[in-house]
Design an enzyme around this catalytic site. Structure first.
Site, mmCIF file in Angstrom:
data_model
loop_
_atom_site.group_PDB
_atom_site.id
_atom_site.type_symbol
_atom_site.label_atom_id
_atom_site.label_comp_id
_atom_site.label_asym_id
_atom_site.label_seq_id
_atom_site.Cartn_x
_atom_site.Cartn_y
_atom_site.Cartn_z
ATOM 1 N N GLU A 127 0.793 -1.232 0.000
ATOM 2 C CA GLU A 127 0.000 0.000 0.000
ATOM 3 C C GLU A 127 0.829 1.288 0.000
ATOM 4 O O GLU A 127 0.585 2.196 0.788
ATOM 5 C CB GLU A 127 -0.971 -0.011 1.190
ATOM 6 C CG GLU A 127 -1.893 -1.216 1.169
ATOM 7 C CD GLU A 127 -2.796 -1.337 2.405
ATOM 8 O OE1 GLU A 127 -2.725 -0.462 3.290
ATOM 9 O OE2 GLU A 127 -3.565 -2.303 2.471
ATOM 10 N N ASN A 169 2.121 -5.234 -3.153
ATOM 11 C CA ASN A 169 0.708 -5.508 -2.881
ATOM 12 C C ASN A 169 -0.046 -4.203 -2.613
ATOM 13 O O ASN A 169 0.432 -3.346 -1.856
ATOM 14 C CB ASN A 169 0.640 -6.404 -1.631
ATOM 15 C CG ASN A 169 -0.731 -6.996 -1.355
ATOM 16 O OD1 ASN A 169 -1.333 -7.597 -2.250
ATOM 17 N ND2 ASN A 169 -1.220 -6.849 -0.139
ATOM 18 N N HIS A 206 -10.320 -5.798 -2.669
ATOM 19 C CA HIS A 206 -11.443 -5.610 -1.735
ATOM 20 C C HIS A 206 -12.532 -4.886 -2.521
ATOM 21 O O HIS A 206 -12.495 -3.663 -2.668
ATOM 22 C CB HIS A 206 -11.007 -4.759 -0.539
ATOM 23 C CG HIS A 206 -10.010 -5.434 0.340
ATOM 24 N ND1 HIS A 206 -10.324 -6.557 1.079
ATOM 25 C CD2 HIS A 206 -8.716 -5.158 0.608
ATOM 26 C CE1 HIS A 206 -9.257 -6.939 1.766
ATOM 27 N NE2 HIS A 206 -8.265 -6.114 1.498
ATOM 28 N N GLU A 235 -6.398 -10.487 -1.396
ATOM 29 C CA GLU A 235 -7.263 -10.216 -0.235
ATOM 30 C C GLU A 235 -8.719 -10.103 -0.667
ATOM 31 O O GLU A 235 -9.468 -9.242 -0.190
ATOM 32 C CB GLU A 235 -6.819 -8.922 0.477
ATOM 33 C CG GLU A 235 -5.357 -8.934 0.900
ATOM 34 C CD GLU A 235 -4.928 -7.692 1.690
ATOM 35 O OE1 GLU A 235 -5.791 -6.914 2.144
ATOM 36 O OE2 GLU A 235 -3.710 -7.513 1.847
ATOM 37 N N ASP A 237 -12.464 -9.926 -1.195
ATOM 38 C CA ASP A 237 -13.772 -9.995 -0.529
ATOM 39 C C ASP A 237 -14.686 -9.018 -1.258
ATOM 40 O O ASP A 237 -14.222 -8.077 -1.881
ATOM 41 C CB ASP A 237 -13.701 -9.735 0.989
ATOM 42 C CG ASP A 237 -12.948 -8.488 1.401
ATOM 43 O OD1 ASP A 237 -12.717 -7.599 0.555
ATOM 44 O OD2 ASP A 237 -12.598 -8.388 2.591
HETATM 45 O O1 G3I Z 1 -5.371 -8.146 18.882
HETATM 46 C C1 G3I Z 1 -5.942 -6.927 19.381
HETATM 47 C C2 G3I Z 1 -6.695 -7.205 20.650
HETATM 48 O O2 G3I Z 1 -5.807 -7.657 21.639
HETATM 49 C C3 G3I Z 1 -7.388 -5.916 21.081
HETATM 50 O O3 G3I Z 1 -8.173 -6.149 22.216
HETATM 51 C C4 G3I Z 1 -8.262 -5.375 19.956
HETATM 52 C C5 G3I Z 1 -8.929 -4.050 20.331
HETATM 53 O O4 G3I Z 1 -9.022 -3.205 19.219
HETATM 54 O O5 G3I Z 1 -7.457 -5.158 18.836
HETATM 55 C C6 G3I Z 1 -6.854 -6.351 18.347
HETATM 56 O O6 G3I Z 1 -6.070 -6.038 17.239
HETATM 57 C C7 G3I Z 1 -6.775 -5.778 16.052
HETATM 58 C C8 G3I Z 1 -6.311 -6.759 14.991
HETATM 59 O O7 G3I Z 1 -6.909 -6.461 13.756
HETATM 60 C C9 G3I Z 1 -6.648 -8.210 15.341
HETATM 61 O O8 G3I Z 1 -8.045 -8.377 15.383
HETATM 62 C C10 G3I Z 1 -6.482 -4.370 15.604
HETATM 63 O O9 G3I Z 1 -7.042 -3.444 16.512
HETATM 64 C C11 G3I Z 1 -7.041 -4.117 14.228
HETATM 65 O O10 G3I Z 1 -6.568 -2.858 13.766
HETATM 66 C C12 G3I Z 1 -6.553 -5.176 13.273
HETATM 67 O O11 G3I Z 1 -7.175 -4.962 12.029
HETATM 68 C C13 G3I Z 1 -6.533 -5.548 10.930
HETATM 69 C C14 G3I Z 1 -6.174 -4.486 9.908
HETATM 70 O O12 G3I Z 1 -5.605 -5.096 8.763
HETATM 71 C C15 G3I Z 1 -5.181 -3.486 10.473
HETATM 72 O O13 G3I Z 1 -4.798 -2.565 9.533
HETATM 73 C C16 G3I Z 1 -7.483 -6.568 10.307
HETATM 74 O O14 G3I Z 1 -7.651 -7.666 11.218
HETATM 75 C C17 G3I Z 1 -6.918 -7.082 8.993
HETATM 76 O O15 G3I Z 1 -7.893 -7.853 8.332
HETATM 77 C C18 G3I Z 1 -6.540 -5.920 8.105
HETATM 78 O O16 G3I Z 1 -5.972 -6.421 6.932
HETATM 79 C C19 G3I Z 1 -5.589 -5.467 5.960
HETATM 80 C C20 G3I Z 1 -4.343 -5.994 5.281
HETATM 81 O O17 G3I Z 1 -3.346 -6.269 6.240
HETATM 82 C C21 G3I Z 1 -3.838 -5.016 4.218
HETATM 83 N N1 G3I Z 1 -4.879 -4.674 3.288
HETATM 84 C C22 G3I Z 1 -6.136 -4.193 3.880
HETATM 85 C C23 G3I Z 1 -6.657 -5.210 4.892
HETATM 86 C C24 G3I Z 1 -7.991 -4.762 5.461
HETATM 87 O O18 G3I Z 1 -7.873 -3.578 6.199
#
Ligand code: G3I
Length: 302
Positions: A127, A169, A206, A235, A237
């Site tokens: 990105e 990516n 996406h 990715e 969806d």
């Molecule tokens: O693990 C913590 C947990 O301990 C905490 O209590 C909770 C409270 O917010 O947060 C948890 O972490 C979260 C993590 O996902 C695991 O669930 C983060 O806040 C959250 O920001 C994170 O989001 C991820 C996101 O990337 C971050 O940018 C998504 O799961 C993930 O699907 C998403 O994936 C991205 C790709 O890496 C890049 N392309 C876009 C895609 C979608 O945004």
């Protein structure tokens, strides 16, 4: 064949999913994951904040959980992501210039070395372009270390793991007419012409909203492929799991010899980063949705 992965494999492709380590203990989740998919991307577990929470202190436990789930089942792994403006550890705050550049390169080297030989392809840089309609680089702390930060990351990754395919990516790079798509295309063309080590382009895909799957998607895939790189849909969806758009995506990939695999960004709708849009192939109870059936038949048609 009767599963997504096996069907794709019959056509020389893989079909993957993103996996969260914290969900592997759920047997419905791990059963579907192990049965249907033959490529896995850790959804968050290989990112900078997780793997290097304090500088030079590397933590691979969550990532290793996923890699061992995969390897014990003969499933390959896409690494995601070595260098990215998001999900950086707090200790990078306030770093800039050569200090940040060197910290990033050390990160790339250490992580790619740790997993050497176990990663099919790495999202080396994620990105790095903006959504400004002009194809600019995204402003970020990494970008401010100098425009050559992307190629520097690729060279470090190649040295660390010479056999992994190295991918750039991004998202919103699906419509061939978009400035962002053209900008990534021009970067890849430039890298190929100058010998910067790049092997693949990841299109996150996406697809948001009913019309977001672009009718020129196949042109985008084939244009990147013509530069001499593999193309991976990394990715996928789609809002409300539009079954037609899902099937068209599969057909477009099959139409391009160097489109070598498709990954959906999660297993069940309830696992999705946008679960309120129900964008995946399994519902929250682990049932196959109509989009699953249309993807499976498109994978078997080809
Ligand atoms: O693990 C913590 C947990 O301990 C905490 O209590 C909770 C409270 O917010 O947060 C948890 O972490 C979260 C993590 O996902 C695991 O669930 C983060 O806040 C959250 O920001 C994170 O989001 C991820 C996101 O990337 C971050 O940018 C998504 O799961 C993930 O699907 C998403 O994936 C991205 C790709 O890496 C890049 N392309 C876009 C895609 C979608 O945004």
């Amino acid at each position: 064949a009767s599963t997504l992965g096996a069907s794709a494999a019959e056509h020389g492709r893989y079909f993957g999913t993103a996996i969260a380590a914290g969900r592997l203990s759920n047997s419905q989740y791990s059963t579907i994951a192990g049965r249907e998919f033959n490529m896995i991307t850790p959804e968050n577990e290989m990112k900078w904040d997780t793997t290097e929470p304090s500088q030079n202190n590397f933590q691979y436990g969550n990532a290793e959980q996923i890699v061992s789930f995969a390897s014990s089942r003969g499933i390959r792994v896409r690494g995601h992501a070595l260098a990215w403006h998001a999900q950086q550890p707090g200790w990078t705050n306030g770093m800039s210039g050569s200090t940040l550049r060197n910290a990033m390169l050390n990160h790339v080297t250490q992580v790619a070395t740790h997993f050497r030989g176990r990663i099919y392809s790495w999202d080396v840089v994620n990105e790095a372009f903006a959504d400004d309609g002009r194809g600019s680089r995204r402003d970020s702390n990494l970008q401010r270390t100098g425009n050559d930060w992307i190629e520097a990351a690729f060279r470090a990754a190649r040295s660390a793991d010479p056999n992994a395919k190295l991918c750039y990516n991004d998202y919103n790079t699906d419509n061939w007419n978009d400035a962002k798509t053209q900008a990534v295309y021009n970067m890849v063309r430039d890298f190929k012409s100058r010998g910067v080590p790049i092997d693949c382009v990841g299109l996150q895909s996406h697809f948001t909203g009913g019309s977001s799957y672009p009718s020129n998607y196949r042109t985008t895939l084939s244009s990147f492929a013509a530069l001499g790189v593999d193309v991976q849909i990394t990715e996928l969806d789609i809002t409300n799991a539009n079954a037609t758009a899902y099937a068209n995506t599969v057909r477009d990939c099959y139409a391009v010899a160097r489109c070598n695999g498709i990954t959906v960004w999660g297993v069940r709708d309830s696992d999705s980063w946008r679960s309120n849009e129900s964008p995946l192939l399994f519902d929250g109870n682990g049932n196959k949705k109509s989009a699953y059936n249309s993807v499976l038949s498109a994978l078997n048609e080809g």
